[in-house]
Design a protein around this motif. Structure first.
Motif, PDB file in Angstrom:
ATOM      1  N   LEU A  65       0.733  -1.372  -0.034  1.00  0.00           N
ATOM      2  CA  LEU A  65       0.035  -0.034   0.173  1.00  0.00           C
ATOM      3  C   LEU A  65       0.721   1.128  -0.356  1.00  0.00           C
ATOM      4  O   LEU A  65       1.970   1.474   1.363  1.00  0.00           O
ATOM      5  N   THR A  66       0.959   1.996  -1.160  1.00  0.00           N
ATOM      6  CA  THR A  66       1.459   3.479  -0.974  1.00  0.00           C
ATOM      7  C   THR A  66       0.149   4.303  -0.874  1.00  0.00           C
ATOM      8  O   THR A  66      -1.069   5.443  -1.826  1.00  0.00           O
ATOM      9  N   ILE A  67       0.702   5.086   0.333  1.00  0.00           N
ATOM     10  CA  ILE A  67      -0.650   6.293   0.389  1.00  0.00           C
ATOM     11  C   ILE A  67       0.158   8.156  -0.084  1.00  0.00           C
ATOM     12  O   ILE A  67       1.197   7.920   1.120  1.00  0.00           O
ATOM     13  N   ASN A  68      -0.848   8.445  -0.862  1.00  0.00           N
ATOM     14  CA  ASN A  68       0.048   9.569  -1.041  1.00  0.00           C
ATOM     15  C   ASN A  68      -0.671  11.168  -0.253  1.00  0.00           C
ATOM     16  O   ASN A  68      -2.155  10.828  -0.866  1.00  0.00           O
ATOM     17  N   LEU A  69      -0.020  11.935   0.375  1.00  0.00           N
ATOM     18  CA  LEU A  69      -1.097  13.092   0.663  1.00  0.00           C
ATOM     19  C   LEU A  69      -0.749  14.227  -0.207  1.00  0.00           C
ATOM     20  O   LEU A  69       0.083  14.966  -0.205  1.00  0.00           O
ATOM     21  N   ALA A  70      -1.411  14.528  -0.811  1.00  0.00           N
ATOM     22  CA  ALA A  70      -1.187  15.858  -2.089  1.00  0.00           C
ATOM     23  C   ALA A  70      -1.895  17.519  -1.478  1.00  0.00           C
ATOM     24  O   ALA A  70      -2.818  17.033  -0.327  1.00  0.00           O
ATOM     25  N   PRO A  71      -1.596  18.195  -1.548  1.00  0.00           N
ATOM     26  CA  PRO A  71      -0.157  18.383  -2.235  1.00  0.00           C
ATOM     27  C   PRO A  71       1.178  18.159  -1.032  1.00  0.00           C
ATOM     28  O   PRO A  71       1.269  18.043   0.017  1.00  0.00           O
ATOM     29  N   ALA A  72       2.873  17.690  -1.633  1.00  0.00           N
ATOM     30  CA  ALA A  72       3.580  16.791  -1.095  1.00  0.00           C
ATOM     31  C   ALA A  72       4.045  17.604  -0.555  1.00  0.00           C
ATOM     32  O   ALA A  72       4.831  17.324   0.779  1.00  0.00           O
ATOM     33  N   ASP A  73       4.197  19.202  -0.451  1.00  0.00           N
ATOM     34  CA  ASP A  73       4.790  20.305   0.671  1.00  0.00           C
ATOM     35  C   ASP A  73       3.774  20.940   1.512  1.00  0.00           C
ATOM     36  O   ASP A  73       4.488  21.970   2.114  1.00  0.00           O
ATOM     37  N   LEU A  74       2.923  20.438   1.278  1.00  0.00           N
ATOM     38  CA  LEU A  74       2.261  21.324   2.711  1.00  0.00           C
ATOM     39  C   LEU A  74       2.299  19.912   3.805  1.00  0.00           C
ATOM     40  O   LEU A  74       1.753  19.122   3.839  1.00  0.00           O
ATOM     41  N   PRO A  75       2.258  20.883   5.097  1.00  0.00           N
ATOM     42  CA  PRO A  75       2.998  19.689   5.914  1.00  0.00           C
ATOM     43  C   PRO A  75       1.422  19.315   6.137  1.00  0.00           C
ATOM     44  O   PRO A  75       0.454  20.048   6.491  1.00  0.00           O
ATOM     45  N   LYS A  76       1.470  17.900   6.817  1.00  0.00           N
ATOM     46  CA  LYS A  76       0.003  17.421   7.307  1.00  0.00           C
ATOM     47  C   LYS A  76       0.361  16.768   9.000  1.00  0.00           C
ATOM     48  O   LYS A  76       1.346  16.367   9.228  1.00  0.00           O
ATOM     49  N   GLU A  77      -0.714  17.287   9.789  1.00  0.00           N
ATOM     50  CA  GLU A  77      -0.512  16.539  11.480  1.00  0.00           C
ATOM     51  C   GLU A  77      -1.769  16.709  11.991  1.00  0.00           C
ATOM     52  O   GLU A  77      -3.090  16.633  10.930  1.00  0.00           O
ATOM     53  N   GLY A  78      -2.239  16.137  12.970  1.00  0.00           N
ATOM     54  CA  GLY A  78      -3.161  15.379  13.897  1.00  0.00           C
ATOM     55  C   GLY A  78      -3.156  14.093  13.189  1.00  0.00           C
ATOM     56  O   GLY A  78      -2.944  13.815  12.249  1.00  0.00           O
ATOM     57  N   ALA A  79      -4.434  13.577  13.984  1.00  0.00           N
ATOM     58  CA  ALA A  79      -4.678  12.239  13.698  1.00  0.00           C
ATOM     59  C   ALA A  79      -6.699  12.252  12.837  1.00  0.00           C
ATOM     60  O   ALA A  79      -7.015  10.998  12.540  1.00  0.00           O
ATOM     61  N   ARG A  80      -6.408  14.081  12.087  1.00  0.00           N
ATOM     62  CA  ARG A  80      -7.694  13.625  11.393  1.00  0.00           C
ATOM     63  C   ARG A  80      -7.996  12.527  10.142  1.00  0.00           C
ATOM     64  O   ARG A  80      -9.223  13.393   9.726  1.00  0.00           O
ATOM     65  N   LEU A  81      -6.852  13.103   9.795  1.00  0.00           N
ATOM     66  CA  LEU A  81      -6.530  12.642   8.489  1.00  0.00           C
ATOM     67  C   LEU A  81      -7.450  10.642   8.816  1.00  0.00           C
ATOM     68  O   LEU A  81      -6.625   9.768   7.527  1.00  0.00           O
ATOM     69  N   ASP A  82      -7.002  10.124   9.580  1.00  0.00           N
ATOM     70  CA  ASP A  82      -7.408   8.596   9.853  1.00  0.00           C
ATOM     71  C   ASP A  82      -8.852   8.245   8.959  1.00  0.00           C
ATOM     72  O   ASP A  82      -8.705   7.128   8.666  1.00  0.00           O
ATOM     73  N   LEU A  83      -9.753   9.123   8.878  1.00  0.00           N
ATOM     74  CA  LEU A  83     -10.328   8.600   8.223  1.00  0.00           C
ATOM     75  C   LEU A  83     -10.583   8.221   6.796  1.00  0.00           C
ATOM     76  O   LEU A  83     -10.960   6.968   6.065  1.00  0.00           O
ATOM     77  N   PRO A  84     -10.395   9.687   6.369  1.00  0.00           N
ATOM     78  CA  PRO A  84     -10.072   9.653   5.119  1.00  0.00           C
ATOM     79  C   PRO A  84      -9.114   8.169   4.135  1.00  0.00           C
ATOM     80  O   PRO A  84      -9.157   7.463   3.492  1.00  0.00           O
ATOM     81  N   ILE A  85      -7.876   8.325   5.104  1.00  0.00           N
ATOM     82  CA  ILE A  85      -7.122   7.079   4.547  1.00  0.00           C
ATOM     83  C   ILE A  85      -7.827   5.663   4.786  1.00  0.00           C
ATOM     84  O   ILE A  85      -7.578   5.254   4.163  1.00  0.00           O
ATOM     85  N   ALA A  86      -8.508   5.911   5.728  1.00  0.00           N
ATOM     86  CA  ALA A  86      -8.843   4.510   5.395  1.00  0.00           C
ATOM     87  C   ALA A  86     -10.251   3.721   4.611  1.00  0.00           C
ATOM     88  O   ALA A  86     -10.636   3.171   4.273  1.00  0.00           O
ATOM     89  N   MET A  87     -11.240   4.782   4.133  1.00  0.00           N
ATOM     90  CA  MET A  87     -11.867   5.114   3.096  1.00  0.00           C
ATOM     91  C   MET A  87     -11.019   4.732   1.815  1.00  0.00           C
ATOM     92  O   MET A  87     -11.528   4.590   0.883  1.00  0.00           O
ATOM     93  N   GLY A  88      -9.940   5.555   2.194  1.00  0.00           N
ATOM     94  CA  GLY A  88      -9.157   5.323   0.348  1.00  0.00           C
ATOM     95  C   GLY A  88      -8.990   3.674   0.523  1.00  0.00           C
ATOM     96  O   GLY A  88      -8.816   2.911  -0.398  1.00  0.00           O
ATOM     97  N   ILE A  89      -8.478   3.431   1.708  1.00  0.00           N
ATOM     98  CA  ILE A  89      -7.838   1.006   1.651  1.00  0.00           C
ATOM     99  C   ILE A  89      -9.059   0.443   1.256  1.00  0.00           C
ATOM    100  O   ILE A  89      -8.923  -0.382   0.325  1.00  0.00           O
ATOM    101  N   LEU A  90     -10.384   0.950   1.674  1.00  0.00           N
ATOM    102  CA  LEU A  90     -11.655   0.034   1.467  1.00  0.00           C
ATOM    103  C   LEU A  90     -11.555   0.553  -0.099  1.00  0.00           C
ATOM    104  O   LEU A  90     -12.041  -0.049  -0.764  1.00  0.00           O
ATOM    105  N   ALA A  91     -11.348   1.861  -0.711  1.00  0.00           N
ATOM    106  CA  ALA A  91     -12.015   1.450  -2.130  1.00  0.00           C
ATOM    107  C   ALA A  91     -10.769   1.335  -2.732  1.00  0.00           C
ATOM    108  O   ALA A  91     -11.399   0.401  -3.978  1.00  0.00           O
ATOM    109  N   ALA A  92     -10.089   1.471  -2.446  1.00  0.00           N
ATOM    110  CA  ALA A  92      -9.043   0.675  -3.737  1.00  0.00           C
ATOM    111  C   ALA A  92      -9.517  -0.833  -3.458  1.00  0.00           C
ATOM    112  O   ALA A  92      -8.797  -1.333  -4.468  1.00  0.00           O
ATOM    113  N   SER A  93      -9.291  -0.989  -2.394  1.00  0.00           N
ATOM    114  CA  SER A  93      -9.334  -2.824  -1.993  1.00  0.00           C
ATOM    115  C   SER A  93     -10.994  -3.473  -2.897  1.00  0.00           C
ATOM    116  O   SER A  93     -10.700  -4.412  -2.800  1.00  0.00           O
TER     117      SER A  93
END
Length: 516
Positions: A65-93
């Motif tokens: 699994l490769t997960i890219n958070l675009a734009p790549a030059d924007l810092p991402k912090e916090g746990a608020r990205l858990d849900l969208p990452i999970a949805m992406g994994i379920l959709a890709a699979s």
């Protein structure tokens, strides 16, 4: 399907820029890689997401699994990205419909059992979505409802995010609820009971109630008058008096006589507190009282990932500094620029963030180390050099930026016992609101924000008024900044009196607040 895209948002400062979560499944040894400047909490999300997916009765793909958070030059912090990452994994699979994700934005932290936990900044995210929708509407020349995305957040954040009109917010308790809702929307699940209802916004026009009232202040008519002037024109104020004279009591009552926040202002303040993860009573004017041990970074904001400081939390409200000479001089000096510009810019090597700082400064101090210099009780035994050294702890440039300097004498006990209750906050607020309305109609800003050129236009002075100012400038040794501040205060006094012109009494009263 081995590729999916999910819409979400990061939080940088007080803004919520869009982030696209891209998930790709490929052949190879099982592994999960997150790229796109994720900080520690985001990198750790892979373990939370894995457990949440498995405990929600889904299959975690046994592939690379490769997960890219675009734009790549924007810092991402916090746990608020858990849900969208999970949805992406379920959709890709292929476990949920990937096409339906285009109609939603997701934010939320996942527990190991799949529950959604409360996150910070949900109100900032909802406001950013509305801004994006408005910009799209203006560019297209019409309102395209099909392009407006619904926002799915943890149930604990739903009521807060739903305060933003025009954004449809769905509050979910866990990952399973989100997936069932998407199945219903895409037509894969016929059971309409699994659909999440849109969160209904609570009324923005709620009546604001303060637990304190200006009527609690007995006597001190001169100080109460200065407080009313400060509220009407947005002016800064310094109380000088012995301990127990009521300085703190009066300062804490200032928010109760300020004009009510507009809907947009209330949302801006609530959004700031949402990002800062600080409790806030919606619709009230902020009142921030700081301790003399505070650091400069805590006061103006900062950190490796800049966070709002006390002056930003006091935006559209009051910042109260009690016992002003006890503060570190270097800490107080950082207030000089925000008092003028109404904002603070935090610069770091890789970013520059501007926070709002449109606050009213209310300060209080004793006249000497023991506090009783000038008091009728003659309790002060401080030497002149001690008094001078104590008062010199506050720099001249900072004092020059404070509009109203007010002496607050101690009231004799008999006067305090026999004093009648003063006007209530509601009565004073009506006069303040009327003067504030005159300023908005005339110049669309409060008097304290007038530039020198705007002041020349709005403060027309006759020859007697000019002569009075010339005499006062020589006697009080006013700087150019002090001169303009006197004019702004005089303009506010005239507005309280309902006068279009600044008369001699208005100017004389304004000058009396610069004599200390």
């Amino acid at each position: 399907m081995s590729f999916a895209q999910v819409h979400t948002r990061s939080v940088v400062g007080l803004h919520a820029p869009a982030v696209m979560v891209e998930v790709h499944l490929s052949q190879g040894l099982p592994a999960l890689t997150i790229v796109g400047l994720p900080e520690a909490a985001v990198r750790e999300s892979k373990d939370r997401v894995r457990s949440a997916i498995i405990n929600s009765n889904f299959q975690f793909p046994n592939r690379r699994l490769t997960i890219n958070l675009a734009p790549a030059d924007l810092p991402k912090e916090g746990a608020r990205l858990d849900l969208p990452i999970a949805m992406g994994i379920l959709a890709a699979s292929g476990q949920i419909d990937a096409d339906i994700l285009e109609n939603f934005e997701f934010i939320g932290e996942l527990a190991l059992n799949g529950d959604l936990r409360q996150i910070t900044g949900s109100l900032a995210v909802a406001r950013a979505i509305k801004t994006h929708q408005n910009q799209g509407t203006q560019s297209q020349g019409l309102q395209n409802k099909s392009k407006q995305r619904q926002l799915i957040v943890p149930k604990a954040n739903a009521a807060e995010a739903a305060r933003v009109a025009g954004v449809e917010v769905l509050g979910a308790n866990n990952l399973t609820e989100v997936c069932r809702h998407l199945a219903v929307v895409s037509g894969q699940q016929p059971n309409q009971n699994d659909k999440i209802e849109i969160e209904q916004p609570s009324s923005i026009h709620t009546q604001v109630h303060y637990k304190i009232d200006l009527a609690d202040v007995k006597g001190q008519h001169h100080a109460r008058r200065a407080l009313e002037i400060a509220a009407a024109g947005g002016h800064s104020l310094l109380f000088i008096g012995p301990p127990g004279s009521g300085k703190t009591l009066m300062a804490s009552r200032l928010p109760t006589i300020l004009p009510e926040l507009s809907d947009e202002e209330a949302l801006e303040v609530a959004s700031t507190y949402s990002v800062a993860d600080t409790e806030y009573q919606y619709g009230t004017r902020p009142f921030r009282e700081i301790h003399h041990t505070i650091s400069a970074v805590a006061l103006v904001g900062g950190g490796s990932r800049p966070k709002p400081g006390e002056i930003t939390l006091a935006d559209k409200g009051v910042l109260f500094i009690d016992e002003m000479p006890e503060f570190d001089r270097k800490v107080l000096e950082v207030l000089r620029q925000p008092l003028e510009s109404k904002q603070i810019t935090i610069s770091r090597a890789n970013s520059q963030i501007t926070f709002p700082a449109n606050f009213q400064l209310i300060a209080a101090m004793n006249p000497c180390p023991c506090g009783y210099h000038g008091d009728l009780s003659n309790r002060c035994h401080c030497r002149p050099e001690q008094i001078a050294r104590y008062q010199d702890k506050i720099s001249g440039p900072l004092l020059d930026r404070i509009d109203l300097h007010v002496s607050v004498p101690a009231l004799p006990l008999t006067d305090l016992q026999n004093a009648q209750k003063g006007e209530t906050s509601e009565v004073v607020r009506q006069r303040v609101a009327k003067a504030h309305s005159r300023q908005m109609q005339r110049q669309n800003k409060v008097n304290n924000e007038l530039t020198p050129s705007e002041l020349d236009e709005q403060a027309n002075l006759g020859e007697p008024q000019k002569q009075l100012l010339q005499t006062a400038q020589a006697r009080l040794n006013l700087s150019a900044r002090g001169y303009h501040r006197v004019l702004r205060v005089a303009r506010t006094i005239a507005d309280l009196a309902g006068s279009d012109m600044i008369e001699i009494p208005h100017l004389s009263e304004a000058l009396s607040y610069r004599g200390n």
